[in-house]
Structures are given as C-alpha cells and as structure tokens.
Design an enzyme around this catalytic site. Structure first.
Site, PDB file in Angstrom:
ATOM      1  N   LYS A 113      28.039  14.995  33.623  1.00  0.00           N
ATOM      2  CA  LYS A 113      28.003  16.003  34.690  1.00  0.00           C
ATOM      3  C   LYS A 113      26.592  16.173  35.231  1.00  0.00           C
ATOM      4  O   LYS A 113      26.384  16.344  36.424  1.00  0.00           O
ATOM      5  CB  LYS A 113      28.548  17.329  34.187  1.00  0.00           C
ATOM      6  CG  LYS A 113      30.060  17.309  34.144  1.00  0.00           C
ATOM      7  CD  LYS A 113      30.602  18.638  33.730  1.00  0.00           C
ATOM      8  CE  LYS A 113      32.124  18.564  33.667  1.00  0.00           C
ATOM      9  NZ  LYS A 113      32.689  19.601  32.812  1.00  0.00           N
ATOM     10  N   LYS A 193      42.630   7.151  39.177  1.00  0.00           N
ATOM     11  CA  LYS A 193      43.575   8.196  38.813  1.00  0.00           C
ATOM     12  C   LYS A 193      43.847   9.069  40.044  1.00  0.00           C
ATOM     13  O   LYS A 193      42.922   9.303  40.838  1.00  0.00           O
ATOM     14  CB  LYS A 193      42.910   9.030  37.708  1.00  0.00           C
ATOM     15  CG  LYS A 193      43.823   9.915  36.933  1.00  0.00           C
ATOM     16  CD  LYS A 193      43.033  10.486  35.771  1.00  0.00           C
ATOM     17  CE  LYS A 193      43.776  11.667  35.201  1.00  0.00           C
ATOM     18  NZ  LYS A 193      43.097  12.299  34.098  1.00  0.00           N
ATOM     19  N   LYS A 196      42.696  14.810  44.033  1.00  0.00           N
ATOM     20  CA  LYS A 196      42.507  15.449  45.342  1.00  0.00           C
ATOM     21  C   LYS A 196      41.161  15.055  45.927  1.00  0.00           C
ATOM     22  O   LYS A 196      41.054  14.739  47.106  1.00  0.00           O
ATOM     23  CB  LYS A 196      42.559  16.966  45.118  1.00  0.00           C
ATOM     24  CG  LYS A 196      42.465  17.790  46.374  1.00  0.00           C
ATOM     25  CD  LYS A 196      42.204  19.237  46.010  1.00  0.00           C
ATOM     26  CE  LYS A 196      43.425  19.914  45.452  1.00  0.00           C
ATOM     27  NZ  LYS A 196      44.310  20.440  46.482  1.00  0.00           N
TER      28      LYS A 196
END
Ligand code: SF4
Length: 326
Positions: A113, A193, A196
C-alpha cells in the site's frame, strides 16, 4: 442451535459486482443459517486510502442495498457501519500498545500500500492490521470467513489475541480461519480479477440492457479471430462465467459448438447476458423495493449498531478490567 459467531467486514465500495456476489456475498448469506453473523461496513479502514471521503456515505448506502437485496437478513444478522460503534477505536488503541512496530512495518500488505500511494503513507496504513484485529476481537468472533489473500490478517488477529491473553489473562477466543472456496472471477478483460476500479465489472444493479452491453465488450478466446476458427472454451472467460449462470447441459452444448466453430462469440455472449439477467431478476426487484422504502437503510444500520454496541461495551469493560484500568 447456531455453531458460533462469525464476523466479516468489507470496505464501502459502493455498488457490488458479480465478482463480489460470487466471491463473498453469496457466502455471507449462506453462513446465516449456521452462525450468528456480524457483517460490518468498515468505513474507518476506507479512510486510509480513500481519495474522496465524501463518497463513503453514498457508497455505504449502495452497498447495503446490494447486500440486503442479495439476502443478508437484518433480523438474523447484525449489519452495521464500523464507525457507529466507537468502542472499536478504543480497542484499537489498547492493541496498539502491545503491538511491536517492527512487526507492522514488515507486513507485506503495508509495504504494497505504501508503494501504491507514496504521497499518503499515513499512520492508519501501518495500523491497518491492528484495527482489523480490533474489529474481529471486539465481538469475540469465533469464525472469520476470508479469502486466501486475507488469511495473513486473520493470523495477525489470532496473534494479537494470544499476546493480549498472555499479558492480561484469558480474554479473547482465537478466531478460526474459514477459508472461502470462492472462485476467482475475472473481469471483462479476461486478465485481472473483476474490479470496479479497473472498470472490468458487471454491477449486480445494472439494468438488463447495461448488463448485455457490458457482456458484449468482454474479451474471449484470443486465438479465435474469425467465426470459422474453432474456439478454445477452456481459455475463454465467457465460458468460465457461463458456469455460474448457465445450466451444465447448455454449457456443454455451447462448448462443443465453440470447438467446432458452430457458434459465434456474439451469440455465446448474448446467451450469457440473458442468463445473467434471468438470474438477477429477483435481486433487482427486491433492490428497487428496498430503495423505495424511505429511511429503511438508516433504520437497519441504527439497529445493527445498537446490537453491536451492546456486545462491544461488554468486551471493553472486560478488557479494561483485565488491564487494570478499572
Ligand atoms: S464461442 Fe463462447 S466460449 Fe467459444 S470463444 Fe466465443 S465466447 Fe468463448
């Protein structure tokens, strides 16, 4: 007689797609039969990476509409928003006092991250697994359904429970991992995968026309350039999606026709789009009904928060007592 308490949380990502449904929501619905389930929209977690904080409330509402329409039942399960039960932040603080910083900095998801948002490596990102442990242990969940990619975080929560129990006496059960055997649902590009953010998804709440349009844009067998080329359904994502929406006899017939170049990709996609629409008919009707009930989502979340808070308060009292604070 229920087998124990389940906890699961999901970030408020707004309208859910068929990958979310097949990968998680379907499992959430099924678990309600055997467990006392607590399902939480983890809005505080979302603050660690959210670009537009203003979207959280609307995303929560859209996600709730999907969850409820898909079968999450507020009568049987506790469904609430993380920040409405502030005791979780208290427990997060207590856990942060017993968690070695070096341990957190070595966690691969933190490093990933931090790499993805180098301009916003905030303190919350480092503490993410601690907050996750607080989410689970606050409700003394015995079982946590997770995909393989999340198994590490649950292991961290188990470790936190052990550390706390060792330091302050038996307080928390060690939650058990329930690995979900959710299928990997690839997006319309057939590579990543379904997601959105990658714009390769099909929303559950899309209209039949939008659904058909999205399916028509999907990638198929890259080796099949002309209608007369025999296809390879085993490497085609449309064929993969058929397995969830098309009965097995029809699917076998499509596969055979594809291998003999007797069916074109356009027709094959049309069948898939129409089967997805059929499968989602009841869901969409229910979603519209729920959306039309003014104030209903707020009522469900308020009731869920008050039931969750009753459990949370008991845990926090016990934690403070065991730590010698009261
Ligand atoms: S006919 Fe269907 S299964 Fe075969 S390549 Fe085209 S889309 Fe894929």
């Amino acid at each position: 007689m229920k087998k124990g308490r389940v906890f699961s949380g999901a970030r408020p990502t707004g309208r859910q797609h068929i990958g979310n449904y097949l990968g998680a929501i379907k499992n959430y619905v099924a678990l309600q039969d055997d467990y006392d389930c607590i399902y939480c929209v983890v809005d505080v977690h979302a603050l660690t990476t959210m670009e537009d904080v203003g979207e959280i409330r609307e995303n929560t509402r859209e996600m709730m509409l999907d969850w409820l329409a898909a079968g999450l039942d507020p009568e049987r399960s506790i469904i609430f928003v993380q920040s409405r039960v502030p005791e979780v932040l208290e427990l997060y603080t207590f856990f942060s006092m017993i968690t070695p910083l070096g341990r957190l900095l070595r966690i691969p998801t933190f490093k990933e991250k931090a790499r993805m948002q180098p301009d916003n490596v905030n303190y919350g990102l480092v503490g993410y697994p601690v907050l996750m442990a607080a989410d689970i242990l606050l409700y003394k969940a015995e079982v946590v359904p997770v995909g393989e990619d999340q198994a590490f975080h649950l292991e961290f929560a188990r470790e936190t429970a052990r550390r706390f129990n060792l330091l302050f006496g038996q307080t928390f059960p060690e939650p058990q991992i329930r690995l979900t055997t959710a299928p990997l649902i690839l997006g319309l590009n057939g590579v990543n995968k379904m997601s959105k953010s990658l714009d390769n998804d099909i929303e559950l709440a899309a209209s039949p026309e939008q659904t058909m349009e999205r399916v028509m844009t999907a990638f198929t067998d890259p080796a099949r350039r002309y209608l007369s080329d025999p296809g390879h359904p085993d490497v085609c994502n449309i064929n993969h999606l058929h397995q969830f929406f098309t009965d097995s006899a029809d699917r076998s017939a499509i596969q055979e026709a594809c291998r003999k170049a007797e069916i074109g990709c356009v027709e094959c996609k049309r069948i898939l789009g129409s089967n997805i629409n059929k499968a989602l008919e009841d869901f969409r009707e229910k979603r519209a009904e729920i959306a039309a009930k003014s104030g209903y989502i707020d009522e469900v979340l308020a009731d869920g928060a008050s039931r969750a808070e009753a459990i949370a308060k008991e845990t926090i009292f016990e934690v403070k007592q065991n730590m010698g604070l009261i």
